[in-house]
Design an enzyme around this catalytic site. Structure first.
Site, PDB file in Angstrom:
ATOM      1  CD  GLU A  80      -3.100  -0.857  -0.098  1.00 25.88           C
ATOM      2  OE1 GLU A  80      -2.956  -0.112  -0.589  1.00 25.88           O
ATOM      3  OE2 GLU A  80      -3.206  -2.287   0.041  1.00 25.88           O
ATOM      4  NE  ARG A  90     -17.319  -4.503   1.374  1.00 23.08           N
ATOM      5  CZ  ARG A  90     -17.644  -6.182   1.543  1.00 23.08           C
ATOM      6  NH1 ARG A  90     -18.538  -6.379   1.533  1.00 23.08           N
ATOM      7  NH2 ARG A  90     -16.457  -6.291   1.978  1.00 23.08           N
ATOM      8  CB  CYS A 143      -6.457  -2.586   5.867  1.00 25.81           C
ATOM      9  SG  CYS A 143      -6.843  -4.945   6.814  1.00 25.81           S
ATOM     10  CG  HIS A 167      -4.210  -5.177   2.068  1.00 19.67           C
ATOM     11  ND1 HIS A 167      -5.094  -4.044   1.550  1.00 19.67           N
ATOM     12  CD2 HIS A 167      -5.620  -5.560   2.734  1.00 19.67           C
ATOM     13  CE1 HIS A 167      -5.787  -3.138   2.362  1.00 19.67           C
ATOM     14  NE2 HIS A 167      -5.983  -4.569   2.455  1.00 19.67           N
TER      15      HIS A 167
HETATM   16  N1  PCA Z   1      -8.689  -6.793   6.115  1.00 26.11           N
HETATM   17  C1  PCA Z   1      -9.931  -5.670   6.303  1.00 26.11           C
HETATM   18  C2  PCA Z   1      -9.676  -5.536   7.921  1.00 26.11           C
HETATM   19  C3  PCA Z   1      -9.280  -6.781   8.574  1.00 26.11           C
HETATM   20  C4  PCA Z   1      -7.840  -7.467   7.316  1.00 26.11           C
HETATM   21  O1  PCA Z   1      -7.988  -8.367   7.380  1.00 26.11           O
HETATM   22  C5  PCA Z   1      -9.965  -4.047   5.259  1.00 26.11           C
HETATM   23  O2  PCA Z   1      -8.780  -4.623   4.150  1.00 26.11           O
HETATM   24  O3  PCA Z   1      -9.907  -3.492   5.499  1.00 26.11           O
END
Ligand code: PCA
Length: 215
Positions: A80, A90, A143, A167
């Site tokens: 990111e 959401r 996140c 991610h």
């Molecule tokens: N993914 C979510 C929140 C926790 C996770 O593992 C996100 O992308 O916000």
């Protein structure tokens, strides 16, 4: 001993596992370049996730903080670039909270950039045969909330030289329940995390290559 704080999330939505945690916990106690990894699970909850994270930063005084989360549907490891000062959920979090169009930090700046060498990381992952790309949005759920809150905290914790967010896709067993979705083996994610840490420790200045997308 120098420390690295690695975080992953608890499962959320209808999932029973979260690959970000499964990949991160595998490195708990590992030594990378003379620094020891401390793995920490964050609850998938607005606010409390950041409290748990700050408490761990205070306790461990790490030099690097790398947070990871699951992005079901993404096809590769996404590094990111930027966190934004927006909560727009959401679905409710694990505590039932569903903030809509609120700030992560009232009166905070619009966004923060990762301080990881994001391009060098993507290149290092590609060299080891791991699919990866730069991402320009960490979403607006827990996140992004943790990523923004982490970067906002850093001036108070000068031992932390670098921090950022990555991610990961679904693990294969999750994708099996979501036909058509991409997945990646958790062992590959763990290998990626180790490479991300090594690259972050070794790369003083990021490389100048395109990570742009036009879609
Ligand atoms: N993914 C979510 C929140 C926790 C996770 O593992 C996100 O992308 O916000």
């Amino acid at each position: 001993m120098r420390k690295i704080l690695l975080t992953g999330f608890s499962p959320f939505a209808a999932e029973t596992t979260n690959p970000s945690w499964d990949a991160v916990v595998a490195l708990d106690g590992a030594i990378v370049d003379g620094a020891i990894i401390v793995s920490l699970q964050l609850p998938c909850e607005f606010d409390r996730s950041l409290q748990v994270l700050e408490q761990a930063i205070q306790q461990h005084q790490p030099e690097l903080v790398l947070s990871l989360g699951q992005a079901g549907g993404r096809v590769d490891v996404t590094v990111e670039r930027v966190a934004i000062n927006v909560n727009d959920a959401r679905i409710p979090d694990n505590a039932g909270q569903q903030p809509i169009d609120t700030a992560v930090i009232e009166h905070g700046p619009v966004g923060y950039f990762s301080s990881l060498p994001i391009k060098a990381i993507v290149e290092a992952l590609h060299e080891q045969g791991i699919p990866a790309s730069v991402s320009h949005t960490a979403g607006t759920y827990v996140c992004n909330h943790v990523f923004y809150g982490l970067m906002h905290l850093l001036p108070q914790y000068p031992t932390v030289k670098r921090a950022g967010f990555v991610h990961v896709p679904y693990a294969p067993k999750q994708a099996a329940a979501h036909p058509g979705m991409a997945s990646m083996a958790v062992t590959t994610m763990t290998k990626a995390i180790r490479l991300i840490i090594e690259t972050s420790l070794h790369t003083a200045h990021d490389i100048h290559v395109s990570g742009g997308i036009t879609h």
